[in-house]
Design an enzyme around this catalytic site. Structure first.
Site, short mmCIF file in Angstrom:
data_model
loop_
_atom_site.label_atom_id
_atom_site.label_comp_id
_atom_site.label_asym_id
_atom_site.label_seq_id
_atom_site.Cartn_x
_atom_site.Cartn_y
_atom_site.Cartn_z
N ALA A 248 2.39 3.13 -4.15
CA ALA A 248 1.33 2.14 -3.89
C ALA A 248 1.82 0.88 -3.18
O ALA A 248 1.05 -0.08 -3.07
CB ALA A 248 0.57 1.75 -5.17
N ALA A 249 3.04 0.89 -2.66
CA ALA A 249 3.48 -0.27 -1.87
C ALA A 249 2.59 -0.42 -0.64
O ALA A 249 2.16 -1.52 -0.29
CB ALA A 249 4.94 -0.12 -1.47
N GLY A 250 2.30 0.71 0.01
CA GLY A 250 1.42 0.68 1.19
C GLY A 250 0.02 0.23 0.83
O GLY A 250 -0.62 -0.52 1.57
N ASP A 251 -0.48 0.68 -0.32
CA ASP A 251 -1.82 0.28 -0.77
C ASP A 251 -1.87 -1.22 -1.05
O ASP A 251 -2.84 -1.91 -0.73
CB ASP A 251 -2.23 1.04 -2.04
CG ASP A 251 -2.29 2.54 -1.81
OD1 ASP A 251 -2.55 2.94 -0.66
OD2 ASP A 251 -2.08 3.29 -2.77
O1 RIB Z 1 -0.69 5.62 -2.61
C1 RIB Z 1 -0.36 5.88 -3.95
C2 RIB Z 1 -1.42 6.69 -4.58
O2 RIB Z 1 -1.45 7.96 -3.97
C3 RIB Z 1 -1.21 6.97 -6.05
O3 RIB Z 1 -1.74 5.99 -6.89
C4 RIB Z 1 -1.83 8.34 -6.24
O4 RIB Z 1 -2.98 8.33 -7.02
C5 RIB Z 1 -2.11 8.86 -4.83
O5 RIB Z 1 -3.43 8.77 -4.52
#
Ligand code: RIB
Length: 311
Positions: A248-251
């Site tokens: 989730a660094a990108g998120d």
């Molecule tokens: O980008 C990370 C996410 O990718 C995780 O939280 C997982 O659920 C997948 O969707």
């Protein structure tokens, strides 16, 4: 305050922390198991909200305990969940994640309820799209829905931030309506058809911009972020941290970037802010538990000075 509309997936992440990522056929023992809220859409919604943004989230949850807990979590993070849809007789999306001791991961996603975020479900809510200042999407929901929303959004003059993850080829009409394309090396290689290296960055930026997006933001992990548009190419350095989990660094980058670009409309500053949020996130385990709050990001930025440079 400006409105951010995130349209995307919600997952529950089942995490196994392991010494090293298992090779095909290998069993790795002594894993430490945990669970966290995840899903690229939900992670980006949470990251934008914790960075101070006003966020509405369109997502599909299963009719199960995981879905109910995910909904409560979104609400606790001050996200407008009026358009969260519960899909009867289906499970909430689930991701299986291995994280090794260097913080690297591998992920397999079972989309479950996320598959039901169809374009028909969005049709009654054209007003919500019209009221958004920025629409944020990823590719963990049906691609037809993403295509439909980009069409509606560009017809209504709305700005789109697209994070094309997981990587896939995209139609020209989708790319043409994107204001901010935020992607990592794998996604850039897939769309530009060329391997990322220091030398190839300007060529990849050019190839991507020719496909239609107004701004390309290529996230390169510890190497920073590369911003490319028709006027400039800027490199924004990353912050040195010791990674625990890069999930989730990108998120986190996308959500924090969305909030900041709407507030200050400055690409370099938004990317630096997003780099700081992402850097904090990799020092913690789990997707949403790792996403920092605005005071944490501001404190981090005060303690770490870095700059952008032309390339
Ligand atoms: O980008 C990370 C996410 O990718 C995780 O939280 C997982 O659920 C997948 O969707």
């Amino acid at each position: 305050m400006k409105n951010i509309l995130v349209i995307g997936s919600t997952n529950i992440d089942i995490i196994a922390q392991v010494d090293h990522l298992p090779a095909p056929g290998e069993t790795v023992g002594d894993a430490i198991l945990s669970e966290a809220f995840g899903g690229k859409g939900a992670n980006q919604a949470i990251a934008a909200a914790r960075a101070g943004g006003k966020v509405t989230f369109f997502t599909c949850l299963g009719d199960d305990d995981k879905g109910r807990r995910a909904l409560q979590n979104l609400q606790e993070n001050h996200i407008d969940t009026r358009y969260v849809y519960t899909v009867q007789d289906h499970y909430t999306g689930t991701a299986l994640i291995f994280v090794d001791r260097k913080g690297e991961n591998i992920i397999a996603v079972a989309p479950e309820a996320n598959q039901y975020l169809s374009k028909e479900k969005m049709n009654p809510y054209l007003d919500v799209i019209k009221n958004a200042d920025l629409i944020v999407m990823q590719l963990e929901i049906p691609y037809e829905t993403v295509k439909h929303i980009t069409k509606l959004a560009s017809y209504n003059g709305k700005q789109i931030l697209l994070n094309p993850a997981p990587a896939r080829q995209l139609d020209e009409e989708v790319l043409k309506s994107v204001k901010y394309l935020i992607l990592n090396e794998t996604e850039a290689e897939m769309i530009a058809g060329r391997q990322v290296s220091e030398e190839s960055l300007p060529i990849i930026g050019q190839k991507l911009i020719e496909k239609g997006p107004e701004n390309i933001i290529l996230t390169l992990g510890k190497k920073g972020a590369y911003i490319f548009n028709n006027k400039r190419r800027t490199f924004v350095d990353s912050f040195p941290v010791t990674p625990v989990d890069t999930t989730a660094a990108g998120d986190t980058f996308c959500g924090a970037f969305a909030t900041r670009i709407l507030e200050k409309n400055d690409l370099t500053r938004a990317a630096r802010f997003a780099n700081a949020a992402a850097a904090i996130s990799v020092t913690r385990l789990g997707a949403q538990p790792s996403v920092p709050s605005l005071p944490e990001i501001e404190r981090f930025l005060m303690n770490h000075k870095i700059s952008g440079h032309e390339k």
